[in-house]
Design an enzyme around this catalytic site. Structure first.
Site, PDB file in Angstrom:
ATOM      1  N   LYS A  46       0.890  -1.110  -0.238  1.00  0.00           N
ATOM      2  CA  LYS A  46       0.055  -0.003  -0.043  1.00  0.00           C
ATOM      3  C   LYS A  46       0.911   1.225  -0.012  1.00  0.00           C
ATOM      4  O   LYS A  46       2.059   1.130   0.444  1.00  0.00           O
ATOM      5  CB  LYS A  46      -1.000   0.093   1.401  1.00  0.00           C
ATOM      6  N   ARG A 143     -10.152   1.002  14.973  1.00  0.00           N
ATOM      7  CA  ARG A 143     -10.186   1.775  13.894  1.00  0.00           C
ATOM      8  C   ARG A 143     -11.445   0.920  13.028  1.00  0.00           C
ATOM      9  O   ARG A 143     -12.313   1.537  12.628  1.00  0.00           O
ATOM     10  CB  ARG A 143      -8.725   1.161  13.072  1.00  0.00           C
ATOM     11  N   HIS A 172      -5.771  -6.654  13.799  1.00  0.00           N
ATOM     12  CA  HIS A 172      -4.690  -5.936  13.547  1.00  0.00           C
ATOM     13  C   HIS A 172      -4.177  -5.656  15.127  1.00  0.00           C
ATOM     14  O   HIS A 172      -4.984  -5.103  16.017  1.00  0.00           O
ATOM     15  CB  HIS A 172      -4.924  -4.653  12.728  1.00  0.00           C
ATOM     16  N   ARG A 226       1.817 -10.275   7.669  1.00  0.00           N
ATOM     17  CA  ARG A 226       1.441  -9.013   6.890  1.00  0.00           C
ATOM     18  C   ARG A 226       2.696  -8.116   7.065  1.00  0.00           C
ATOM     19  O   ARG A 226       2.926  -7.490   8.048  1.00  0.00           O
ATOM     20  CB  ARG A 226       0.423  -8.422   7.240  1.00  0.00           C
ATOM     21  N   TYR A 268      14.377  31.315   5.302  1.00  0.00           N
ATOM     22  CA  TYR A 268      13.085  32.025   5.970  1.00  0.00           C
ATOM     23  C   TYR A 268      13.505  32.124   7.575  1.00  0.00           C
ATOM     24  O   TYR A 268      13.709  31.258   8.022  1.00  0.00           O
ATOM     25  CB  TYR A 268      11.879  31.169   5.603  1.00  0.00           C
ATOM     26  N   CYS A 315      13.172  24.483   2.891  1.00  0.00           N
ATOM     27  CA  CYS A 315      12.304  25.233   1.971  1.00  0.00           C
ATOM     28  C   CYS A 315      11.669  24.268   1.106  1.00  0.00           C
ATOM     29  O   CYS A 315      11.652  23.058   1.289  1.00  0.00           O
ATOM     30  CB  CYS A 315      13.090  26.214   0.952  1.00  0.00           C
ATOM     31  N   ASP A 317      11.806  23.510  -2.263  1.00  0.00           N
ATOM     32  CA  ASP A 317      12.385  22.862  -3.084  1.00  0.00           C
ATOM     33  C   ASP A 317      13.856  22.901  -2.875  1.00  0.00           C
ATOM     34  O   ASP A 317      14.825  22.265  -3.381  1.00  0.00           O
ATOM     35  CB  ASP A 317      12.389  23.633  -4.507  1.00  0.00           C
TER      36      ASP A 317
END
Length: 376
Positions: A46, A143, A172, A226, A268, A315, A317
């Site tokens: 997943k 859950r 689980h 699993r 920044y 930042c 990028d």
């Protein structure tokens, strides 16, 4: 995502890359197969195989004899089918009744997560082509799943439904990686009591995840293991960390180097200023590529076999690193690789610590714009 057959040239790195070791993945699968004992390994792919590339990992698992895959959504299952996967695929997520035709068409195993869904399956199933269901029992994860006291009736309903194959019954474990086994023991006792006296037929009964592979005895791991985070080389326990090998190395190039004077602010908010005359290298990777902003002024990266700190705010990028005064730190030139995590740098677990998260998230957050490169 692009798939290249070999690792990039370290002398001329042009953009961030996630280098995935097929060797490590094979090793981890073989270790986990041994851990599964009499059961089988289910490769959990997943979230694009925790960022490692679902199609590639599924193909490698297939070559290692794995017959079971797991995904989170129908869409992820569809992508694997379209890529040619023929293995059994269990979808973990709780479906809605209107999703059932897609499960049937794609030959996906459905998680029967509520009594409402059990009833929908019993009414909807095609007697000529039964839909495969795994009944989920909530023993303490909180859950999804039916209550333990509902299990016997649900199992009977699914076994008697002409258009349904009860393929599995599962739960689980919420704390299988903890040193204190108390809650795991409580969950397993609830699970066993829920199944006591009821005939599950040939259905696989499973509860083991990566933590249980190391926290439970070999004869107590159920019909399926699993394999999630351990498959990708990040152990949920100390023993696992010593046995499995991390499969991802996240690297990015140096794109700018300059010398700054004492007191020079970086990035920044001016959260870091140079304490001395030093060299600052700008690295072409930021939080849009998956490097956590919370590692600003906390993290370290691998450069030329050593480690240097991340300085200033990360930042979108880019991020900046302090490589030290001329003649004292590593020699760095444009295009040199910087290891954000993985071999040659900090581990994903270390980066997770600086970012106040877990290695699962560190791997998953490496963004889709970062090419995956598969290497031996």
């Amino acid at each position: 995502m692009p798939d290249h057959s070999s690792a990039p040239s370290r002398a001329a790195l042009l953009h961030p890359q996630a280098v995935i070791s097929r060797t490590a993945l094979r090793h981890n699968l073989r270790v986990l197969t041994q851990r599964a004992g009499a059961g089988e390994v289910m490769a959990v792919v997943k979230a694009d195989a925790y960022g490692h590339g679902a199609e590639q990992v599924a193909a490698l698992a297939r070559a290692e004899g794995v017959r079971w895959l797991a995904v989170a959504t129908v869409e992820e299952g569809r992508a694997l089918r379209e890529a040619g996967a023929e293995e059994r695929i269990l979808v973990f997520a709780a479906p809605l009744p209107e999703h059932l035709p897609a499960y049937q068409a794609l030959r996906l195993d459905v998680t029967a997560s509520s009594l409402a869904l059990v009833h929908a399956l019993a009414e909807w199933g095609d007697t000529n082509d039964p839909i495969r269901a795994h009944l989920k029992i909530d023993t303490g994860m909180g859950r999804i799943g039916i209550e333990p006291e509902e299990a016997k009736g649900a199992i009977t309903s699914l076994r008697e439904a002409a258009g349904v194959e009860l393929a599995g019954v599962w739960t689980h474990l919420a704390t299988s990686e903890d040193e204190d086994p108390t809650f795991t023991t409580l969950q397993l006792n609830r699970f066993r009591e829920a199944l006591s006296g009821v005939d599950t037929g040939p259905a696989l009964v499973h509860w083991s995840n990566s933590g249980a592979a190391y926290g439970l005895p070999a004869d107590g791991r159920g019909g399926l293991l699993r394999a999630g985070i351990a498959l990708y080389g990040h152990g949920p326990t100390v023993e696992a960390e010593q046995e499995v090998h991390p499969a991802m190395q996240f690297i990015a190039p140096v794109v700018h180097v300059k010398t700054v004077e004492p007191g020079t602010p970086i990035s920044y908010g001016r959260t870091w200023t140079a304490p001395r005359r030093t060299r600052i290298a700008t690295v072409r990777a930021g939080y849009a590529d998956g490097y956590p902003r919370l590692a600003s002024n906390r993290g370290k990266v691998g450069v030329a076999g050593g480690r240097v700190p991340v300085v200033g705010r990360v930042c979108m990028d880019a991020l900046m690193i302090d490589i030290g005064p001329e003649g004292e730190g590593p020699e760095v030139k444009l295009g040199d690789p910087v290891v954000l995590f993985g071999e040659g740098g900090p581990s994903a677990t270390e980066l997770a610590g600086w970012a106040e998260t877990i290695p699962y998230e560190i791997c998953c957050r490496v963004s889709a714009r970062v090419p995956r490169v598969y290497a031996e």
